[in-house]
Design a protein around this motif. Structure first.
Motif, short mmCIF file in Angstrom:
data_model
loop_
_atom_site.label_atom_id
_atom_site.label_comp_id
_atom_site.label_asym_id
_atom_site.label_seq_id
_atom_site.Cartn_x
_atom_site.Cartn_y
_atom_site.Cartn_z
N LYS A 1 18.95 42.58 -40.37
CA LYS A 1 18.87 42.19 -38.96
C LYS A 1 19.14 40.69 -38.86
CE LYS A 1 15.73 42.00 -34.97
NZ LYS A 1 14.35 42.28 -34.47
N THR A 2 20.06 40.31 -37.97
CA THR A 2 20.38 38.90 -37.74
C THR A 2 20.22 38.59 -36.26
OG1 THR A 2 21.92 38.78 -39.61
CG2 THR A 2 22.16 37.12 -37.88
N THR A 3 19.52 37.50 -35.99
CA THR A 3 19.31 37.05 -34.61
C THR A 3 19.80 35.62 -34.48
OG1 THR A 3 17.38 38.48 -34.32
CG2 THR A 3 17.62 36.63 -32.79
N ILE A 4 20.66 35.38 -33.52
CA ILE A 4 21.16 34.03 -33.23
C ILE A 4 20.77 33.70 -31.80
CG2 ILE A 4 23.20 32.56 -32.98
CD1 ILE A 4 24.57 34.33 -35.08
N ALA A 5 20.00 32.65 -31.63
CA ALA A 5 19.57 32.21 -30.29
C ALA A 5 20.32 30.94 -29.92
CB ALA A 5 18.06 31.98 -30.27
N LEU A 6 21.05 31.00 -28.81
CA LEU A 6 21.78 29.84 -28.28
C LEU A 6 21.04 29.37 -27.04
CD1 LEU A 6 25.40 31.32 -28.57
CD2 LEU A 6 24.24 29.83 -30.21
N LYS A 7 20.49 28.15 -27.10
CA LYS A 7 19.63 27.69 -26.00
C LYS A 7 19.99 26.28 -25.57
CE LYS A 7 15.63 30.56 -27.23
NZ LYS A 7 14.17 30.56 -27.53
N GLY A 8 19.57 25.97 -24.32
CA GLY A 8 19.81 24.64 -23.76
C GLY A 8 21.24 24.49 -23.28
N VAL A 9 21.53 25.04 -22.10
CA VAL A 9 22.91 25.05 -21.59
C VAL A 9 23.32 23.67 -21.10
CG1 VAL A 9 24.52 26.12 -19.98
CG2 VAL A 9 22.59 27.44 -20.87
N ASN A 10 24.46 23.21 -21.56
CA ASN A 10 25.03 21.94 -21.10
C ASN A 10 25.32 22.05 -19.59
OD1 ASN A 10 26.89 19.83 -20.45
ND2 ASN A 10 27.40 19.64 -22.61
N LYS A 11 24.87 21.06 -18.81
CA LYS A 11 25.05 21.11 -17.35
C LYS A 11 26.52 21.22 -16.96
CE LYS A 11 20.85 18.52 -16.20
NZ LYS A 11 20.29 17.31 -15.55
N LYS A 12 27.40 20.69 -17.80
CA LYS A 12 28.83 20.73 -17.50
C LYS A 12 29.33 22.17 -17.40
CE LYS A 12 33.27 19.53 -19.65
NZ LYS A 12 33.93 18.86 -20.81
N TYR A 13 28.71 23.08 -18.16
CA TYR A 13 29.18 24.47 -18.21
C TYR A 13 28.30 25.43 -17.43
CZ TYR A 13 32.18 22.89 -22.06
OH TYR A 13 33.14 22.25 -22.80
N LEU A 14 27.12 24.99 -17.03
CA LEU A 14 26.15 25.91 -16.44
C LEU A 14 26.69 26.63 -15.21
CD1 LEU A 14 23.30 27.04 -16.52
CD2 LEU A 14 22.53 25.08 -15.14
N SER A 15 27.37 25.92 -14.33
CA SER A 15 27.86 26.54 -13.08
C SER A 15 28.95 27.57 -13.33
CB SER A 15 28.38 25.46 -12.12
OG SER A 15 29.46 24.76 -12.70
N ASN A 16 29.54 27.56 -14.52
CA ASN A 16 30.61 28.52 -14.82
C ASN A 16 30.11 29.74 -15.59
OD1 ASN A 16 32.16 25.72 -14.62
ND2 ASN A 16 33.64 27.34 -14.25
N ILE A 17 28.81 29.81 -15.82
CA ILE A 17 28.24 31.00 -16.43
C ILE A 17 27.84 31.97 -15.33
CG2 ILE A 17 26.29 31.90 -17.78
CD1 ILE A 17 26.30 29.34 -19.38
N PRO A 18 28.37 33.19 -15.33
CA PRO A 18 28.02 34.16 -14.27
C PRO A 18 26.52 34.34 -14.18
CG PRO A 18 29.83 34.98 -15.62
CD PRO A 18 29.31 33.76 -16.31
N LYS A 19 26.05 34.59 -12.97
CA LYS A 19 24.61 34.72 -12.73
C LYS A 19 24.09 36.14 -12.98
CE LYS A 19 24.52 30.44 -11.19
NZ LYS A 19 25.96 30.14 -11.33
#
Length: 685
Positions: free
Chosen positions: A171-189
């Motif tokens: 089992k492998t878990t990768i957590a990506l956290k702390g979204v850069n504000k530059k990209y946040l608005s382009n991540i679908p809600k």
């Protein structure tokens, strides 16, 4: 700062290379529109890890959406909390020693055969502050170990631990956290949009032989199964074919998306079985491809996925585009993007042919009806348009269709102008008959374009008559339009000859002869007119001066001979308060007399002989109400045969008087133009 020291020997010289990880990430390009690329690349890595176990059937990947735990205000209670990161979990082979060494090596070629460039984890840190990895794997000796570490731009790989594990479950878990504000608005809600985008990115793995592992997208208690999504929207709709361009094979996968989130037909350019670049298919690329298409299973949007070693070899390291020239290249062996696109689109046209028939027919019917009913001025040019130009979107608005046809007409006019510079000169060694044929073709085209201009003018007349007919009807409040509305239709107010063009002045509504005049003033005081010296501030509705200047006449007089003065008076529809002082006939005669007393000159200031004897024409536009008819009897005017107007000659004022009801004005103008309307296919009534 994380540094990678590489010692290498080149021609006997030892070199030490140091890599600044933060600088490398800073110099790695990732457009804001690709904000989810790091997440999708992590999912692709999970697919590869499961493939290494050679147990694709039992493979499972889960993408969890991590949202803020902050309590939303009552105003935002219906909104989802903002996204803070993602967790990707899989049961693949995990971070074995080889995989970890590859991860720890920039530009690693460990999985080059899978199209990996060793840069995927760099774009993790373009969008996210930190990645945390926990991986349980089998070490090849029958033992299970757990590897965990963090990965960030400032510290590189940190907090490394390698422990034994008793779970004996990969089992492998990768957590990506702390979204850069530059990209946040382009991540679908919404989870639906994220799942849909992920499916597009890894679609090839579902379409290929063998399929994809189980993939889930979770948002709290809500879960979407991508395999079910694929079955729902695309199963049994993928058709593949292979084309060859020069020495390369290109694999095309034609897909019908039945996803309601789709709204465009696209070309999807892939490298290493992953989506890299999408292009919306333009209407002129595949004529008839508008909105959604339809087959026996319902509506769909079309996508064509293209993959090839040629694309894989030339994909940019960040996977956001290709190092391929758009146009023709100086290198004869190179394939340009435009060349590739053209060949692919030919196959798209062929695949979609049966589905485009109805769209093409509806578009043709739409064009035909518009030209027939609304814009007959374009009928003469239709025969000169290319087949593709006659195929239009059936849902196009009248305004946009008018602009489109006008652009075609403008292009034809430019062609004619260009041809005109050379067509009159025979070509070298050109036969006389050939030259005559070429000249006749040119003149025929010129004639058709001029017919279009004439048709436009006739269509304009029909519109003006329709507007006039509407403007004299009762309004919803039981009242009638004021006279200035009708005034503007006939001639713009506060304007004269220099202020208006031919289409703005519609005196032909009253009399075709009024279209030809030397000077025309609308709603201007008499003392402001350059044709008089009078100081009166009276404002006739319309006044026109016509001058004869016939070169055939033999005369010693250097000033022209005056023809007439015309005064037009307009009253509000159904006005029934006509009395002395408010009598439009009386007013128009007074205006006529004022002009005569003002020592009339031409517009250029030259005297006009016999000004006192100028013949006058007075037109009065009004409804024949009771009070109006009583006043007309005082002028001894004769009723017209249709009972809709009066006419006569007043000797005292040397003026012909014509009183026209609004109904007679519309009827007369329609009858005079009906032959033109009929010829153009425009209904007169």
């Amino acid at each position: 700062m994380s540094e990678l020291n590489l010692n290498n020997t080149y021609q006997g010289v030892t070199m030490s290379l140091q890599t600044n990880l933060a600088g490398r990430i800073r110099n790695t390009d990732l457009p804001k529109s690709h904000a989810l690329m790091p997440v999708f690349e992590a999912v692709v890595n999970s697919i590869h890890a499961i493939e290494e176990t050679k147990n694709l059937v039992d493979g499972k990947i889960t993408l969890d959406i991590i949202r803020s735990q902050e309590v939303l205000s009552e105003l935002d209670s219906d909104l989802s909390p903002p996204i803070e990161g993602f967790i990707i979990t899989d049961n693949g082979c995990g971070f074995t020693e080889k995989n970890f060494v590859s991860f720890d090596t920039l530009d690693s070629d460990y999985k080059l055969d899978k199209g990996c460039r060793g840069l995927g984890r760099l774009i993790w840190l373009k969008v996210f502050d930190i990645a945390t990895v926990n991986s349980v794997f089998e070490n090849g000796e029958g033992e299970f170990q757990k590897r965990q570490f963090t990965f960030s731009a400032n510290r590189g790989i940190d907090n490394r631990e390698l422990l034994s594990d008793d779970s004996k479950q990969q089992k492998t878990t990768i957590a990506l956290k702390g979204v850069n504000k530059k990209y946040l608005s382009n991540i679908p809600k919404k989870i639906e949009s994220i799942a849909d985008s992920l499916l597009e990115h890894i679609l090839w793995y579902f379409v290929r032989d063998g399929g994809a592992p189980e993939v889930f997208v979770k948002d709290g208690a809500e879960e979407i199964h991508l395999n079910s999504l694929y079955d729902k929207y695309m199963k049994d709709t993928a058709t593949t074919e292979t084309i060859q361009i020069k020495d390369y094979d290109f694999f095309l996968t034609h897909i019908k998306f039945r996803n309601t989130l789709k709204s465009n037909h696209k070309l999807a350019w892939c490298a290493s079985n992953r989506l890299v670049k999408e292009e919306v298919i333009k209407s002129d690329w595949v004529p008839g491809l508008y909105s959604s298409l339809e087959d026996h299973n319902g509506e769909f949007y079309y996508n064509c996925y293209i993959t090839s070693d040629y694309l894989t070899e030339r994909v940019r390291s960040e996977r956001t585009g290709f190092n391929i020239e758009e146009g023709s290249s100086d290198m004869l062996d190179e394939i340009s993007f435009s060349m590739l696109r053209q060949v692919v689109l030919e196959k798209c046209n062929s695949y979609l042919k049966e589905y485009l028939v109805e769209n093409i027919k509806e578009g043709h019917d739409r064009l035909t009806k518009f030209v027939s009913d609304r814009a007959p001025q374009y009928r003469p040019i239709l025969g000169y348009l290319a087949k593709n130009e006659l195929i239009i979107d059936p849902s196009i608005t009248d305004a946009k269709l008018d602009l489109l046809l006008h652009s075609y007409k403008y292009k034809l006019e430019n062609q004619i102008l260009s041809e005109g510079h050379t067509v009159m000169q025979p070509k070298e060694n050109e036969e006389v008959d050939d030259y005559k044929t070429r000249l006749n073709e040119y003149l025929h085209k010129v004639g058709d374009i001029k017919k279009s201009d004439l048709a436009k003018y006739v269509s304009h007349r029909k519109v003006i008559i329709d507007l006039l007919s509407k403007s004299i009807n009762m309004l919803d409040d039981g009242k009638y339009e004021k006279e200035h509305v009708i005034h503007e239709l006939i001639m713009p107010m506060q304007a004269d000859t220099d202020d208006t063009d031919g289409l703005a002045c519609n005196l032909w509504l009253l009399d075709e002869r009024l279209a030809f005049h030397h000077y025309l003033a609308s709603d201007k005081t008499i003392n402001s007119m350059p044709i008089t010296d009078d100081i009166s501030n009276l404002e006739p509705d319309l006044i026109s001066l016509k001058v004869f200047d016939n070169p055939i006449l033999v005369s010693n007089q250097k000033s022209p001979t005056l023809a007439s003065i015309t005064v037009i008076e307009i009253k509000r529809p159904m006005r029934n308060d006509v009395a002395e002082g408010r009598d439009p006939v009386e007013q128009s005669l007074n205006y006529l007399e004022k002009v005569r007393e003002g020592r009339v000159t031409t517009k250029n200031g030259r005297p006009i002989h016999g000004a006192q004897d100028l013949p006058g024409y007075c037109y009065v536009l009004c409804d024949l109400t009771n009070t109006m008819v009583k006043r007309l009897k005082k002028y001894d005017l004769t009723m017209t045969s249709d009972g809709m107007g009066y006419f006569g000659y007043n000797k005292a004022y040397k003026a012909y008087i014509e009183v026209m009801s609004f109904d007679q004005l519309v009827k007369s103008a329609t009858e005079r133009n009906s032959a033109f309307f009929t010829h153009l296919g425009i209904p007169s009534f």
